[in-house]
Design a protein around this motif. Structure first.
Motif, mmCIF file in Angstrom:
data_model
loop_
_atom_site.group_PDB
_atom_site.id
_atom_site.type_symbol
_atom_site.label_atom_id
_atom_site.label_comp_id
_atom_site.label_asym_id
_atom_site.label_seq_id
_atom_site.Cartn_x
_atom_site.Cartn_y
_atom_site.Cartn_z
ATOM 1 N N ARG A 41 11.616 5.768 -7.757
ATOM 2 C CA ARG A 41 11.926 6.229 -9.109
ATOM 3 C C ARG A 41 11.285 5.300 -10.129
ATOM 4 O O ARG A 41 11.500 4.096 -10.114
ATOM 5 C CB ARG A 41 13.437 6.269 -9.318
ATOM 6 N N ASN A 42 10.462 5.905 -11.004
ATOM 7 C CA ASN A 42 9.833 5.180 -12.098
ATOM 8 C C ASN A 42 10.337 5.773 -13.407
ATOM 9 O O ASN A 42 10.283 6.996 -13.603
ATOM 10 C CB ASN A 42 8.310 5.298 -12.016
ATOM 11 N N LYS A 43 10.842 4.921 -14.315
ATOM 12 C CA LYS A 43 11.439 5.406 -15.551
ATOM 13 C C LYS A 43 10.458 6.204 -16.398
ATOM 14 O O LYS A 43 10.846 7.139 -17.113
ATOM 15 C CB LYS A 43 11.985 4.228 -16.357
ATOM 16 N N GLU A 44 9.175 5.863 -16.328
ATOM 17 C CA GLU A 44 8.189 6.523 -17.174
ATOM 18 C C GLU A 44 7.573 7.747 -16.513
ATOM 19 O O GLU A 44 7.422 8.794 -17.143
ATOM 20 C CB GLU A 44 7.093 5.531 -17.549
ATOM 21 N N SER A 45 7.214 7.648 -15.226
ATOM 22 C CA SER A 45 6.480 8.734 -14.568
ATOM 23 C C SER A 45 7.339 9.583 -13.650
ATOM 24 O O SER A 45 6.849 10.533 -13.040
ATOM 25 C CB SER A 45 5.300 8.157 -13.775
ATOM 26 N N GLY A 46 8.607 9.255 -13.482
ATOM 27 C CA GLY A 46 9.485 10.058 -12.655
ATOM 28 C C GLY A 46 9.531 9.590 -11.207
ATOM 29 O O GLY A 46 9.312 8.421 -10.902
ATOM 30 N N THR A 47 9.771 10.548 -10.288
ATOM 31 C CA THR A 47 9.973 10.232 -8.870
ATOM 32 C C THR A 47 8.737 10.592 -8.060
ATOM 33 O O THR A 47 8.088 11.605 -8.321
ATOM 34 C CB THR A 47 11.183 11.001 -8.318
ATOM 35 N N ARG A 48 8.411 9.758 -7.090
ATOM 36 C CA ARG A 48 7.316 10.050 -6.161
ATOM 37 C C ARG A 48 7.761 9.745 -4.740
ATOM 38 O O ARG A 48 8.619 8.901 -4.514
ATOM 39 C CB ARG A 48 6.063 9.235 -6.514
ATOM 40 N N GLN A 49 7.163 10.459 -3.774
ATOM 41 C CA GLN A 49 7.404 10.213 -2.359
ATOM 42 C C GLN A 49 6.142 9.610 -1.753
ATOM 43 O O GLN A 49 5.036 10.120 -1.986
ATOM 44 C CB GLN A 49 7.772 11.505 -1.638
ATOM 45 N N VAL A 50 6.299 8.547 -0.970
ATOM 46 C CA VAL A 50 5.144 7.830 -0.448
ATOM 47 C C VAL A 50 5.408 7.357 0.973
ATOM 48 O O VAL A 50 6.557 7.288 1.432
ATOM 49 C CB VAL A 50 4.794 6.591 -1.324
ATOM 50 N N PHE A 51 4.330 7.042 1.649
ATOM 51 C CA PHE A 51 4.383 6.251 2.876
ATOM 52 C C PHE A 51 3.926 4.854 2.479
ATOM 53 O O PHE A 51 2.819 4.677 1.955
ATOM 54 C CB PHE A 51 3.465 6.833 3.949
ATOM 55 N N TYR A 52 4.767 3.864 2.696
ATOM 56 C CA TYR A 52 4.484 2.509 2.214
ATOM 57 C C TYR A 52 4.138 1.577 3.367
ATOM 58 O O TYR A 52 4.563 1.776 4.511
ATOM 59 C CB TYR A 52 5.696 1.935 1.463
ATOM 60 N N ILE A 53 3.349 0.563 3.051
ATOM 61 C CA ILE A 53 3.126 -0.583 3.949
ATOM 62 C C ILE A 53 3.264 -1.828 3.097
ATOM 63 O O ILE A 53 2.503 -2.004 2.139
ATOM 64 C CB ILE A 53 1.747 -0.555 4.634
ATOM 65 N N ASN A 79 -8.019 -3.478 5.945
ATOM 66 C CA ASN A 79 -8.171 -4.906 6.233
ATOM 67 C C ASN A 79 -6.885 -5.652 5.898
ATOM 68 O O ASN A 79 -5.865 -5.047 5.548
ATOM 69 C CB ASN A 79 -9.381 -5.485 5.498
ATOM 70 N N SER A 80 -6.929 -6.975 5.983
ATOM 71 C CA SER A 80 -5.717 -7.776 5.783
ATOM 72 C C SER A 80 -5.205 -7.702 4.347
ATOM 73 O O SER A 80 -4.055 -8.062 4.078
ATOM 74 C CB SER A 80 -5.993 -9.237 6.160
ATOM 75 N N ARG A 81 -6.032 -7.228 3.419
ATOM 76 C CA ARG A 81 -5.608 -7.028 2.025
ATOM 77 C C ARG A 81 -5.195 -5.580 1.777
ATOM 78 O O ARG A 81 -5.016 -5.170 0.637
ATOM 79 C CB ARG A 81 -6.731 -7.431 1.078
ATOM 80 N N LEU A 82 -5.091 -4.801 2.874
ATOM 81 C CA LEU A 82 -4.718 -3.395 2.824
ATOM 82 C C LEU A 82 -5.708 -2.570 2.013
ATOM 83 O O LEU A 82 -5.335 -1.606 1.331
ATOM 84 C CB LEU A 82 -3.287 -3.229 2.295
ATOM 85 N N GLU A 83 -6.989 -2.939 2.115
ATOM 86 C CA GLU A 83 -8.079 -2.168 1.528
ATOM 87 C C GLU A 83 -8.721 -1.322 2.630
ATOM 88 O O GLU A 83 -8.918 -1.798 3.754
ATOM 89 C CB GLU A 83 -9.133 -3.091 0.914
ATOM 90 N N GLU A 84 -9.049 -0.081 2.317
ATOM 91 C CA GLU A 84 -9.610 0.816 3.320
ATOM 92 C C GLU A 84 -10.976 0.336 3.788
ATOM 93 O O GLU A 84 -11.840 -0.017 2.979
ATOM 94 C CB GLU A 84 -9.724 2.227 2.755
ATOM 95 N N VAL A 85 -11.176 0.325 5.108
ATOM 96 C CA VAL A 85 -12.454 -0.085 5.706
ATOM 97 C C VAL A 85 -13.233 1.139 6.168
ATOM 98 O O VAL A 85 -14.411 1.283 5.877
ATOM 99 C CB VAL A 85 -12.209 -1.050 6.887
ATOM 100 N N TRP A 86 -12.604 2.022 6.913
ATOM 101 C CA TRP A 86 -13.200 3.291 7.326
ATOM 102 C C TRP A 86 -12.105 4.295 7.633
ATOM 103 O O TRP A 86 -10.939 3.931 7.822
ATOM 104 C CB TRP A 86 -14.140 3.136 8.529
ATOM 105 N N THR A 87 -12.494 5.551 7.662
ATOM 106 C CA THR A 87 -11.558 6.613 8.040
ATOM 107 C C THR A 87 -12.297 7.665 8.844
ATOM 108 O O THR A 87 -13.500 7.873 8.643
ATOM 109 C CB THR A 87 -10.891 7.244 6.803
ATOM 110 N N ASP A 88 -11.601 8.297 9.776
ATOM 111 C CA ASP A 88 -12.216 9.302 10.633
ATOM 112 C C ASP A 88 -11.128 10.275 11.079
ATOM 113 O O ASP A 88 -9.938 10.016 10.910
ATOM 114 C CB ASP A 88 -12.881 8.642 11.848
ATOM 115 N N LEU A 108 0.856 -1.182 0.000
ATOM 116 C CA LEU A 108 0.000 0.000 0.000
ATOM 117 C C LEU A 108 0.891 1.231 0.000
ATOM 118 O O LEU A 108 1.857 1.303 0.750
ATOM 119 C CB LEU A 108 -0.899 0.011 1.238
ATOM 120 N N GLU A 109 0.577 2.191 -0.869
ATOM 121 C CA GLU A 109 1.296 3.453 -0.896
ATOM 122 C C GLU A 109 0.327 4.598 -0.639
ATOM 123 O O GLU A 109 -0.744 4.662 -1.243
ATOM 124 C CB GLU A 109 2.000 3.662 -2.240
#
Length: 496
Positions: free
Chosen positions: A479-491, A74-83, A31-32
């Protein structure tokens, strides 16, 4: 021919088992989130229902405005709720505690007397929060919750010693609980035993020369139910202990002991709480099969020979280890006690600036960092009998504060995994009882796409999750060769 067939089958199985054992953990899901270290503070918390709670705070440069977000995956890293929760902008996350349907999070403010507690319902995401002014405290080290009442270990504002408080969130009443007495006494463990409706506080009492343990049990309202003084054998000091859940007849204390200097441990012990006397089950470092495996074989052999000679001549043990205990892991057959061996690192003293000699100055110096030599895991049965021990070398692992640097998880097949993050890698050790593996095993974290490259990783972490899975997380530049650089928080989900 039949004999040769059996022989080939046996040889093939002997080759196949090590190959299977060396198969790296899987990384089935990633998850990014579009977070950067400049704008966001984030934490990842494992929930009992195989899901993850991600907390993150966004604020402006001056921290006059801030939003506190809580999202469940959830265990598949799909969003369940947010608050979100409307906390004071200067609130900073300290720690959390999870039990039943709730997770409780604690935040501090610029005023060290102000603390905000947030309660999140795992299923609905509904939040409750309230700020309390707790006058005696200037720091919180640990807290547990029983029937929505808080038991808090913190640092006393007046004398800077540890103390135990009871907080009733309905009335806001804060009550000091009887706990630490000696000049160098401290807390070893705090357990909320929900099945027994009690909180057990394990206290190490010390006057600097000798130490002993006592266990105080409280009900949810802070009423003292019982006080256990643990008597010990002559010339043995009980340094600290973790306490097991269960009723009084079942509870065990598992910890470390010393035979001389109270700063150092010479081994481990296990004893029933109900006996009020340490009856047996002492295991010196020399008795453990793998504790010294972090050394090279020749050094280990020399160390063992030297220690055996000391004991034969009637001298005290020469082993001196500072051990930081982890929370006890309860298994279907017993308990796993993990610990990290560490030693403080100091910068060169400048005695002339303070008018002190170098010898006197050492009493006032604070460690610059804490370096680890290795981590250990010990498996006990329900009666406190040691079944196995194993070790995990921690070369080059340090921390600026005295906190855990490795994560420990008991897998479904009975193995134990120890792991820690190192930039974009996870360094881990799989333990199968006392079978020691001296090979360093590493796992490179995977980005989304094969053609992507992880350029940098900041604030990496790893936590045990559920079953055979851990969650690795942090901030990365991709770094992605096609879309460039991105910054993320990963899980990254990691499954052993």
């Amino acid at each position: 021919m039949l004999y040769m067939r059996y022989l080939l089958t046996l040889l093939f199985s002997l080759v196949l088992v090590p190959l299977l054992a060396q198969e790296p953990p899987a990384q089935p899901i990633r998850l990014e989130l579009p977070f950067t270290t400049e704008d966001v503070e984030a934490e990842v918390i494992a929930l009992p229902d195989s899901s993850l709670l991600v907390y993150h705070k966004t604020s402006n440069t001056w921290e006059t405005e801030a939003t506190f977000h809580f999202t469940k995956y959830n265990s598949r890293l799909e969003e369940v709720w947010t608050d979100t929760a409307a906390l004071a902008p200067d609130s900073d996350y300290i720690r959390y505690y999870t039990t039943g349907p709730y997770t409780y999070l604690c935040f501090s403010g610029d005023n060290l007397r102000d603390y905000t507690f947030v309660r999140l319902h795992h299923k609905t995401g509904k939040t409750w929060h309230k700020q309390f002014t707790i006058e005696p405290l200037e720091a919180i080290y640990e807290y547990k919750v029983l029937q929505d009442k808080y038991f808090i270990i913190g640092r006393n504002r007046k004398d800077r010693k540890p103390l135990l408080l009871h907080l009733n969130p309905d009335s806001g009443e804060v009550t000091p609980l009887p706990s630490v007495y000696g000049e160098e006494s401290t807390f070893s463990d705090l357990l909320a035993d929900h099945e027994q409706n009690r909180v057990d506080a394990v206290i190490t009492e010390s006057n600097g020369r000798v130490s002993r343990l006592q266990v105080k049990s409280f009900d949810a309202n802070g009423k003292l139910l019982n006080n256990y003084f643990i008597l010990q054998r002559e010339n043995v000091n009980l340094l600290n202990a973790e306490i097991t859940p269960g009723d009084t007849t079942e509870k065990m204390l598992l910890g470390t002991y010393s035979t001389r200097d109270l700063r150092f441990a010479q081994g481990f012990y296990a004893t029933p709480l109900a006996s009020r006397v340490v009856e047996g089950n002492f295991y010196s470092v020399l008795q453990l099969k793998n504790f010294l495996k972090y050394m090279k074989p020749n050094r280990e052999a020399r160390t063992r020979r030297r220690e055996e000679k000391r004991l034969q001549t009637g001298r005290n043990s020469g082993f001196n280890y500072r051990l930081l205990l982890h929370d006890l892991i309860v298994t279907p057959t017993g308990y796993i006690l993990a610990a990290e061996a560490y030693y403080p690192q100091y910068s060169s003293p400048r005695s002339s600036n303070l008018g002190l000699t170098p010898q006197a100055l050492t009493l006032y110096r604070l460690a610059d960092e804490y370096k680890r030599s290795h981590a250990v895991a010990l498996g006990f049965d329900k009666n406190g009998i040691l079944l196995w021990d194993n070790a995990f070398p921690l070369t080059g692992v340090t921390s600026s504060e005295l906190r855990h640097t490795v994560e420990v998880q008991h897998l479904a097949d009975g193995r134990v995994v120890m792991a820690y993050p190192e930039n974009s890698k996870i360094v881990y050790q799989l333990m199968n009882d006392d079978l020691y593996n001296d090979e360093k095993t590493e796992l490179e974290l995977m980005p989304y796409e094969e053609n992507e490259k992880i350029q940098s990783t900041e604030y990496p972490g790893i936590i045990r999750w559920y079953g055979n899975s851990m969650a690795a997380f942090g901030f990365q530049r991709i770094r992605n060769k096609e879309s460039g650089t991105r910054q993320v928080f990963y899980i990254n989900k990691i499954t052993f």
